[in-house]
Design an enzyme around this catalytic site. Structure first.
Site, PDB file in Angstrom:
ATOM      1  N   PHE A 175       0.861  -1.214  -0.105  1.00  0.00           N
ATOM      2  CA  PHE A 175       0.040   0.032   0.058  1.00  0.00           C
ATOM      3  C   PHE A 175       0.846   1.244  -0.096  1.00  0.00           C
ATOM      4  O   PHE A 175       2.060   1.262   0.361  1.00  0.00           O
ATOM      5  CB  PHE A 175      -0.907  -0.021   1.408  1.00  0.00           C
ATOM      6  CG  PHE A 175      -0.257  -0.024   2.541  1.00  0.00           C
ATOM      7  CD1 PHE A 175      -0.022   1.499   3.152  1.00  0.00           C
ATOM      8  CD2 PHE A 175       0.277  -1.086   3.173  1.00  0.00           C
ATOM      9  CE1 PHE A 175       0.822   1.245   3.922  1.00  0.00           C
ATOM     10  CE2 PHE A 175       0.847  -1.153   4.446  1.00  0.00           C
ATOM     11  CZ  PHE A 175       1.185   0.301   5.108  1.00  0.00           C
ATOM     12  N   CYS A 176       0.096   2.440  -0.371  1.00  0.00           N
ATOM     13  CA  CYS A 176       1.015   3.735  -0.475  1.00  0.00           C
ATOM     14  C   CYS A 176      -0.059   4.776  -0.276  1.00  0.00           C
ATOM     15  O   CYS A 176      -1.345   4.405  -0.006  1.00  0.00           O
ATOM     16  CB  CYS A 176       1.777   3.774  -1.674  1.00  0.00           C
ATOM     17  SG  CYS A 176       0.876   3.720  -3.277  1.00  0.00           S
ATOM     18  N   THR A 177       0.295   6.112  -0.516  1.00  0.00           N
ATOM     19  CA  THR A 177      -0.763   7.140  -0.168  1.00  0.00           C
ATOM     20  C   THR A 177      -1.791   7.103  -0.939  1.00  0.00           C
ATOM     21  O   THR A 177      -3.090   6.997  -0.557  1.00  0.00           O
ATOM     22  CB  THR A 177      -0.238   8.497  -0.077  1.00  0.00           C
ATOM     23  OG1 THR A 177       1.253   8.690   0.584  1.00  0.00           O
ATOM     24  CG2 THR A 177      -0.748   9.523   0.156  1.00  0.00           C
ATOM     25  N   ILE A 204      -4.222   4.746   0.941  1.00  0.00           N
ATOM     26  CA  ILE A 204      -4.429   5.054   2.330  1.00  0.00           C
ATOM     27  C   ILE A 204      -5.507   6.008   2.127  1.00  0.00           C
ATOM     28  O   ILE A 204      -6.517   5.937   3.079  1.00  0.00           O
ATOM     29  CB  ILE A 204      -3.157   5.375   3.168  1.00  0.00           C
ATOM     30  CG1 ILE A 204      -2.168   4.615   3.098  1.00  0.00           C
ATOM     31  CG2 ILE A 204      -3.619   5.859   4.557  1.00  0.00           C
ATOM     32  CD1 ILE A 204      -0.797   5.075   3.285  1.00  0.00           C
TER      33      ILE A 204
END
Length: 306
Positions: A175-177, A204
């Site tokens: 996952f990332c922003t 996120i």
């Protein structure tokens, strides 16, 4: 005024991104949009802010570009102006990984909707990896996630090569922003022979928007690349500030530490700059204060986050 903030990216071939730059800049200026957009041969990426009408107009403009009709974006709001100016920049990559063979338009990992993410990452055969930079992970991440402690996304391939044996026979969830880094990292892992690769669709930000706090496995705040610095559940503006010497997030408690000098240093960067550079930072901070006394905002004081 409440500012509408739109985070977006889209991978699509732009044979001549330079030809798109001027007209896109003009359109943003015409609609009062501020923020930063990156153009490269692989697509577009950025975060912009403006009025509701202005954001709608620019999103329509971008979706009319070649290959961008199905561009998705994520929205939040800000009470203060997140950016002071608009910059459309040309880059080699819209998110820098430094792997020329990585191509998210060919294949990527399995998308996982926010509503299904908790179930996936709770399974014993799944390893969860945060692909963001170390200073982002430091203020918030998912329960049980691995922090690679990378200073930049460019370091991720080397970290994976050094640690891949730890994840033998595991499914990998990343996952990332907002999702863009995972487009590249999942493609990279598929090239490395990892068959079961997953990533959080919308990143996120989408998770915090859609998953109720009482059901969330997110811990802390999510760093964002604008003057809000961080957001929490429901995409509410968080409590963090920014050290304008190193661009890392700092808390109220951090600002009381002896290493902190506004605009000059914090405990994270006190040893990273020599006294000559800190003097330049002090001069910049002096100009910021003078601008504030004149009722103006010094360009460069808070809009260089991106």
């Amino acid at each position: 005024m409440t500012w509408t903030v739109a985070a977006l990216y889209h991978f699509t071939p732009f044979p001549d991104p330079a030809a798109l730059r001027g007209p896109l800049q003009d359109a943003c200026d015409r609609h009062g949009i501020r923020g930063s957009l990156l153009l490269a041969k692989e697509g577009i990426n950025g975060t912009i802010a403006g009025t509701r009408q202005g954001i709608d107009a620019i999103l329509a403009y971008i979706r009319a570009l070649p290959g961008c009709a199905d561009l998705e974006h994520k929205e939040s709001t800000a009470t203060d102006e997140p950016f002071q100016r608009m910059k459309v920049k040309l880059k080699r990559e819209i998110v820098t990984m430094g792997q020329p063979d990585v191509d998210p338009t060919v294949n990527v990992g399995n998308y996982v909707a926010p509503k299904d993410w908790n179930d996936l990452i709770s399974q014993e055969d799944v390893v969860v990896i945060d692909t963001r930079n170390d200073y982002e992970c430091a203020i918030g991440t998912f329960e049980g996630a691995i922090d690679p402690h990378t200073a930049s996304f460019r370091e991720f391939p080397q970290w994976w090569e050094e640690n891949k044996d730890r994840f033998h026979n595991k499914r990998v969830a990343m996952f990332c922003t907002g999702g863009i880094r995972c487009e590249k990292s999942t493609n990279y892992l598929l090239q490395q022979g990892v068959s079961d690769v997953f990533h959080l669709k919308g990143g996120i930000l989408k998770y915090l928007e859609e998953v109720p706090e009482d059901q969330s496995k997110w811990q802390g705040e999510c760093f964002v690349f604008d003057s809000r610095v961080s957001v929490g559940h429901g995409l509410k503006e968080g409590p963090y500030h920014l050290c304008y010497a190193c661009r890392r997030p700092i808390s109220d408690a951090d600002m009381k530490r002896p290493e902190f000098e506004k605009g000059v240093s914090c405990h994270q960067c006190i040893d990273e700059h020599d006294e000559e550079r800190r003097e330049r930072f002090r001069e910049r901070q002096k100009q910021v204060r003078l601008a504030e006394k004149r009722g103006k905002r010094h360009i460069g004081a808070a809009d260089e986050v991106l």
